[in-house]
Scaffold this motif. Structure first.
Motif, mmCIF file in Angstrom:
data_model
loop_
_atom_site.group_PDB
_atom_site.id
_atom_site.type_symbol
_atom_site.label_atom_id
_atom_site.label_comp_id
_atom_site.label_asym_id
_atom_site.label_seq_id
_atom_site.Cartn_x
_atom_site.Cartn_y
_atom_site.Cartn_z
ATOM 1 N N GLN A 1 0.805 -1.213 0.000
ATOM 2 C CA GLN A 1 0.000 0.000 0.000
ATOM 3 C C GLN A 1 0.840 1.267 0.000
ATOM 4 O OE1 GLN A 1 -3.190 -0.211 -0.436
ATOM 5 N NE2 GLN A 1 -3.264 -2.440 -0.261
ATOM 6 N N ASP A 2 2.020 1.209 0.570
ATOM 7 C CA ASP A 2 2.850 2.404 0.655
ATOM 8 C C ASP A 2 4.325 2.015 0.633
ATOM 9 O OD1 ASP A 2 3.444 1.445 3.214
ATOM 10 O OD2 ASP A 2 1.827 2.627 4.108
ATOM 11 N N LEU A 3 5.188 3.020 0.704
ATOM 12 C CA LEU A 3 6.623 2.775 0.589
ATOM 13 C C LEU A 3 7.159 1.989 1.774
ATOM 14 C CD1 LEU A 3 8.758 3.535 -1.526
ATOM 15 C CD2 LEU A 3 9.473 5.392 -0.013
ATOM 16 N N GLU A 4 6.581 2.198 2.974
ATOM 17 C CA GLU A 4 7.048 1.448 4.141
ATOM 18 C C GLU A 4 6.802 -0.045 3.964
ATOM 19 O OE1 GLU A 4 6.629 1.262 9.005
ATOM 20 O OE2 GLU A 4 5.478 2.732 7.867
ATOM 21 N N ALA A 5 5.649 -0.388 3.400
ATOM 22 C CA ALA A 5 5.355 -1.798 3.157
ATOM 23 C C ALA A 5 6.268 -2.354 2.081
ATOM 24 C CB ALA A 5 3.885 -1.968 2.750
ATOM 25 N N TYR A 6 6.504 -1.565 1.039
ATOM 26 C CA TYR A 6 7.298 -2.052 -0.090
ATOM 27 C C TYR A 6 8.766 -2.226 0.276
ATOM 28 C CZ TYR A 6 8.874 -2.639 -4.898
ATOM 29 O OH TYR A 6 9.416 -3.142 -6.050
ATOM 30 N N LEU A 7 9.306 -1.275 1.047
ATOM 31 C CA LEU A 7 10.744 -1.300 1.337
ATOM 32 C C LEU A 7 11.087 -1.928 2.682
ATOM 33 C CD1 LEU A 7 11.886 2.199 0.026
ATOM 34 C CD2 LEU A 7 11.950 -0.013 -1.147
ATOM 35 N N LEU A 8 10.237 -1.748 3.695
ATOM 36 C CA LEU A 8 10.552 -2.243 5.035
ATOM 37 C C LEU A 8 9.633 -3.360 5.501
ATOM 38 C CD1 LEU A 8 11.315 1.089 6.932
ATOM 39 C CD2 LEU A 8 12.880 -0.402 5.686
ATOM 40 N N GLY A 9 8.666 -3.759 4.655
ATOM 41 C CA GLY A 9 7.743 -4.820 5.070
ATOM 42 C C GLY A 9 6.964 -4.435 6.314
ATOM 43 N N ASN A 10 6.707 -3.113 6.503
ATOM 44 C CA ASN A 10 6.005 -2.592 7.678
ATOM 45 C C ASN A 10 6.705 -2.946 8.987
ATOM 46 O OD1 ASN A 10 3.818 -1.246 6.386
ATOM 47 N ND2 ASN A 10 2.847 -3.225 5.986
ATOM 48 N N TYR B 1 14.331 4.781 6.006
ATOM 49 C CA TYR B 1 14.177 3.772 4.976
ATOM 50 C C TYR B 1 15.538 3.221 4.553
ATOM 51 C CZ TYR B 1 9.305 5.221 4.292
ATOM 52 O OH TYR B 1 7.979 5.495 4.471
ATOM 53 N N THR B 2 16.553 4.108 4.525
ATOM 54 C CA THR B 2 17.897 3.694 4.132
ATOM 55 C C THR B 2 18.911 4.202 5.149
ATOM 56 O OG1 THR B 2 18.539 5.647 2.836
ATOM 57 C CG2 THR B 2 17.180 3.991 1.725
ATOM 58 N N SER C 1 16.054 -4.309 -4.757
ATOM 59 C CA SER C 1 15.194 -3.548 -3.852
ATOM 60 C C SER C 1 15.984 -2.451 -3.148
ATOM 61 C CB SER C 1 14.575 -4.491 -2.818
ATOM 62 O OG SER C 1 13.777 -3.785 -1.900
ATOM 63 N N ALA C 2 17.210 -2.789 -2.703
ATOM 64 C CA ALA C 2 18.057 -1.805 -2.023
ATOM 65 C C ALA C 2 18.506 -0.700 -2.979
ATOM 66 C CB ALA C 2 19.268 -2.509 -1.420
ATOM 67 N N LEU C 3 18.857 -1.063 -4.202
ATOM 68 C CA LEU C 3 19.280 -0.069 -5.197
ATOM 69 C C LEU C 3 18.150 0.897 -5.502
ATOM 70 C CD1 LEU C 3 21.233 -2.459 -7.594
ATOM 71 C CD2 LEU C 3 22.240 -0.586 -6.289
ATOM 72 N N ALA C 4 16.928 0.368 -5.670
ATOM 73 C CA ALA C 4 15.782 1.231 -5.952
ATOM 74 C C ALA C 4 15.457 2.120 -4.761
ATOM 75 C CB ALA C 4 14.568 0.372 -6.318
ATOM 76 N N ALA C 5 15.483 1.540 -3.553
ATOM 77 C CA ALA C 5 15.177 2.316 -2.349
ATOM 78 C C ALA C 5 16.145 3.479 -2.179
ATOM 79 C CB ALA C 5 15.237 1.404 -1.123
ATOM 80 N N THR D 1 15.008 7.410 -2.175
ATOM 81 C CA THR D 1 15.042 8.175 -0.935
ATOM 82 C C THR D 1 16.290 9.035 -0.773
ATOM 83 O OG1 THR D 1 16.017 6.312 0.256
ATOM 84 C CG2 THR D 1 13.626 6.472 0.243
ATOM 85 N N ASP D 2 17.410 8.625 -1.369
ATOM 86 C CA ASP D 2 18.666 9.342 -1.139
ATOM 87 C C ASP D 2 19.144 10.162 -2.339
ATOM 88 O OD1 ASP D 2 19.201 8.320 1.539
ATOM 89 O OD2 ASP D 2 19.438 6.394 0.548
#
Length: 561
Positions: A28-37, A101-102, A425-429, A433-434
């Protein structure tokens, strides 16, 4: 591979990948996509950390390293437990408290945008190159199975993992990692016992290891600082490399930031630190067992079956056949010496053991000469003349029982896909964000952020496939090369974070120039001291890079002050 192998291969492959996507169908959002909530327990965190590193590079190049060079590479991991302890005490609570996030978000609040973007760029460069190697590793397997050229295979592998990562996100990766580690652990243990069962029935296991030791394969610890791998570079250089890798590399930070709490992340890290060394020891030992097996059997003069077939259909076919014939004769001598040495161990004839050891090393030297001749022919035929990464795969395909071969190949491929997915996933994040969000003024909605991240995942997927295509002719040991690439950058990045955490007097400008100059010096040092003259082990680049960054930044700060 027979029909049973193919059925089990595709079944295992499908179960692992589809389960991971199912577990995280909706982001639903970036936290779910990148950090799995931030919802995962410690054992998921630990398994995910190990699986991120346990790509096909580990399961192909690890046993190949053991077969060719013995157990010395284990020393590379000696600094890992201490690094995990330091990270658990320092880095983890800081990252959780800041809810980043990073890893590089912290640098903006401590310094400025410039240093955040620079360190993020170094990470993107190092992880992008390393991920290209991770794509190349399973391509070796698939190209061998289907007799495809490596370029086409790299494209196929890259496309599959790109689809999985874009759809599933971080939680899908972590759930898949948990399955992968279960499958991999069982598969490796079973493979170990299969290999032991293939050894001569009258060969005592300990005597077999002693025979390998007489050829230098069991030198687990070296006190010689001039050795490529030794106790000192493993403890000190390895500590700095692992501290930077797990503390500042987003492909790893992103794994333990998914933990439910600081405690869950810490326990996951500690699990990784104390399980990783015996796991790597076991994987490299499998390569030593393959070496012992070939003491009693004909050893392939070249292990890359695709290149062998190309050679046999080329103008060099006659020369290669002559080399193979000589190799068969040499294998007969090797078998006779090995059997005599085995009897000498059983009868405890020390004088005879020393004499036969000399004979065995002479036969192995002749074997290496024949392998060098075969490699030269492969190179003349415009092929990849290095085959260390094909040793274990060739053994599995030709020596292990059907059914298990299919499962083991599927597990190795899935392991690599999981590691690649984590990296993408890390490269995209980090890119979002950075780099992008720091550089732009207009804010995005949660949906827009996810879409941009997915788009960047696809772009990075294309780029790492291009890297895989570019490196496929290097032929170097992948498990070593991926850590050499990390050592180019990790020391400098770690130096920046150490300044940020502990040296409050140094400002952003001094830290930026310290990192920039140190990075240039590290690359120059690697070229002349490590690559060209070989007077320095590459692991030392990590503490040197950190020290240069801190030292140069301190000098700049003093001048500014």
């Amino acid at each position: 591979m027979n029909t049973l192998d193919w059925i089990l291969l595709f079944s295992t492959f499908a179960i692992i990948l589809l389960y991971g996507i199912y577990k995280n169908r909706k982001n639903q959002d970036l936290e779910a996509y990148l950090l799995g909530n931030q919802s995962l327990p410690w054992y998921h965190v630990g398994f995910s950390l190990m699986a991120t590193q346990a790509s096909a590079i580990t399961f192909l190049s690890g046993p190949g390293e053991g077969f060719a060079n013995g157990m010395a590479f284990v020393q590379f991991y000696l600094g890992l437990p201490l690094a995990m302890i330091v990270l658990s005490i320092t880095f983890v609570p800081i990252f959780h408290k800041l809810k980043v996030y990073t890893a590089y978000e912290y640098l903006q609040s401590r310094f400025d945008n410039r240093l955040r973007i620079f360190t993020a760029f170094l990470f993107l460069l190092s992880r992008g190159l390393a991920t290209g190697l991770a794509v190349y590793a399973p391509a070796i397997i698939v190209s061998t199975l289907f007799a495809w050229d490596l370029t086409s295979t790299n494209l196929v592998i890259g496309g599959i993992v790109l689809l999985f990562t874009t759809i599933g996100g971080t939680k899908a990766i972590s759930h898949t990692h948990f399955q992968q580690m279960m499958f991999m652990t069982v598969a490796l243990v079973v493979a170990f016992f299969f290999i032991v069962a293939l050894l001569p029935e009258d060969l005592n296991f300990i005597h077999g290891l002693k025979m390998a030791g007489k050829t230098g394969k069991m030198n687990v610890l070296s006190l010689d600082p001039q050795s490529k791998y030794n106790l000192w570079s493993g403890l000190v250089g390895g500590f700095f490399l692992q501290l930077s890798y797990f503390g500042t590399d987003q492909s790893q930070v992103g794994r333990y930031l998914t933990g439910k709490s600081v405690w869950e992340s810490r326990i996951g890290l500690m699990m990784n630190g104390f399980v990783k060394i015996p796991m790597q020891f076991f994987i490299i030992l499998i390569g030593v067992l393959v070496f012992i097996f070939y003491l009693y059997h004909d050893t392939p003069v070249f292990h890359n079956s695709v290149e062998v077939k190309r050679l046999q259909n080329s103008e060099y076919a006659g020369e290669y056949a002559a080399i193979e014939s000589s190799a068969v004769e040499n294998s007969l001598k090797k078998r006779a010496v090995a059997q005599a040495l085995q009897r000498a161990y059983q009868e405890k004839e020390e004088a005879q053991i020393e004499q036969l050891t000399s004979s065995l090393n002479a036969v192995l030297s002749q074997e290496n000469e024949l392998r060098s001749q075969a490699s030269a022919l492969v190179k003349m035929n415009n092929g990849n003349d290095k085959d260390i990464n094909f040793v274990f795969l060739n053994f599995v395909m030709n020596r292990l029982p059907h059914g298990f071969v299919g499962i083991l190949v599927a597990v190795i491929i899935c392991a690599s896909l999981g590691a690649i997915a984590s990296a993408l996933s890390a490269l995209a994040a980090t890119s979002v964000t950075d780099i992008l969000k720091v550089s732009k003024r207009k804010s995005w909605t949660d949906t827009q952020e996810v879409r941009v991240t997915q788009g960047l995942t696809m772009i990075w997927g294309v780029l790492v496939v291009l890297v895989a295509i570019a490196v496929q002719h290097t032929g170097a040991s992948m498990i070593e090369l991926v850590n050499v690439i990390g050592s180019w950058f990790y020391g400098v990045i770690l130096g920046v974070f150490l300044i940020a955490f502990y040296i409050k007097k140094i400002g952003g400008t001094a830290a930026f120039y310290g990192a920039l100059i140190a990075q240039i010096l590290v690359i120059v040092l690697w070229y002349y001291a490590v690559e060209k003259h070989q007077v320095l082990a590459f692991l030392w680049l990590n503490p040197i890079g950190a020290a240069l960054t801190i030292g140069i930044a301190a000098l700049f700060q003093r001048r500014v002050s």
